[in-house]
Design a protein around this motif. Structure first.
Motif, short mmCIF file in Angstrom:
data_model
loop_
_atom_site.label_atom_id
_atom_site.label_comp_id
_atom_site.label_asym_id
_atom_site.label_seq_id
_atom_site.Cartn_x
_atom_site.Cartn_y
_atom_site.Cartn_z
N GLN A 83 79.62 12.10 -74.22
CA GLN A 83 78.98 11.67 -75.46
C GLN A 83 77.62 11.04 -75.18
O GLN A 83 77.42 10.42 -74.14
N ILE A 84 76.71 11.19 -76.12
CA ILE A 84 75.40 10.57 -76.02
C ILE A 84 75.50 9.17 -76.63
O ILE A 84 76.09 8.99 -77.69
N PHE A 85 74.94 8.20 -75.93
CA PHE A 85 74.95 6.83 -76.44
C PHE A 85 73.58 6.21 -76.23
O PHE A 85 72.77 6.68 -75.45
N ARG A 86 73.34 5.14 -76.96
CA ARG A 86 72.10 4.40 -76.84
C ARG A 86 72.31 3.21 -75.92
O ARG A 86 73.23 2.43 -76.12
N LEU A 87 71.45 3.08 -74.94
CA LEU A 87 71.46 1.92 -74.05
C LEU A 87 70.29 1.04 -74.50
O LEU A 87 69.14 1.40 -74.32
N PHE A 88 70.63 -0.08 -75.14
CA PHE A 88 69.62 -0.99 -75.67
C PHE A 88 69.14 -1.91 -74.56
O PHE A 88 69.95 -2.40 -73.76
N VAL A 89 67.83 -2.15 -74.53
CA VAL A 89 67.22 -2.95 -73.47
C VAL A 89 66.47 -4.12 -74.09
O VAL A 89 65.66 -3.94 -75.01
N ASP A 90 66.73 -5.31 -73.57
CA ASP A 90 66.05 -6.53 -74.03
C ASP A 90 65.20 -7.07 -72.90
O ASP A 90 65.68 -7.26 -71.79
N HIS A 91 63.93 -7.30 -73.19
CA HIS A 91 63.02 -7.94 -72.25
C HIS A 91 62.99 -9.42 -72.63
O HIS A 91 62.48 -9.77 -73.70
N GLY A 92 63.56 -10.26 -71.80
CA GLY A 92 63.66 -11.69 -72.09
C GLY A 92 62.31 -12.38 -72.06
O GLY A 92 61.27 -11.77 -71.78
N PRO A 93 62.30 -13.69 -72.33
CA PRO A 93 61.04 -14.44 -72.33
C PRO A 93 60.44 -14.53 -70.93
O PRO A 93 61.16 -14.46 -69.93
#
Length: 187
Positions: free
Chosen positions: A153-163
């Protein structure tokens, strides 16, 4: 984390940069998973606030030896027409640091229904009644699309760039090159 290498998606009128980034990041993930060393971090210096894509640059961070060993493998084979790989270079003095981490949304209605069925013995109709589609929420973070090796399955890998931080925080990185605690240089 004293060295880096930039991988830049080449402009192409026939390809969307985010699709190339998806393939590039998927290849990186497979390569890092096979290496199992946790010594290479990733960041996306072209990420823009409020956009879904991560930009057109994937920056890898690590020691000179780790990055050179990675770049000597054939993990970019077939992508070099679409991606320009820079040289391994030293991080410029005065760089800031930040955590670049994966964020997972725990809100898929189907996933919650399956869990209800497993835990409480509900059938599909009962689970659908108890968990409406309206429980779903999406994250307002940039992401890459990946294909799961186990389910296809295709999924979204969400990325957060912290402070931004003034000092580095050591640690290891996942097979995605991301970490909830370790920082990478930001410049």
């Amino acid at each position: 984390m004293d060295h880096y290498v930039d991988l830049r998606v080449r402009p192409d009128p026939e390809l969307i940069a985010s699709h190339v980034m998806d393939v590039l990041f998927g290849r990186l993930h497979l390569t890092l998973a096979a290496r199992r060393t946790g010594d290479i971090g990733a960041s996306f210096p072209g990420v823009a606030s409020g956009r879904t894509g991560l930009g057109d640059v994937l920056r890898l961070h690590g020691s000179a030896g780790a990055l050179e060993a990675l770049m000597e493998t054939r993990w970019l084979a077939g992508l070099l027409d679409h991606v320009q790989a820079g040289d391994v270079a030293a991080v410029p003095p005065g760089a800031s640091y930040r955590v670049v981490r994966r964020v997972q949304a725990k809100s898929s209605a189907e996933r919650i229904r399956r869990r209800q069925m497993r835990r409480h013995g509900y059938d599909a109709a009962q689970a659908r009644e108890r968990v409406p589609d309206s429980v779903e929420r999406t994250l307002a973070l940039p992401y890459v699309r990946l294909r799961s090796a186990s389910t296809g399955q295709i999924f979204r890998l969400f990325v957060d760039h912290g402070p931004l931080q003034a000092a580095p925080q050591p640690g290891s990185f996942s097979a995605y090159g991301l970490s909830p605690h370790a920082t990478v240089p930001w410049f």
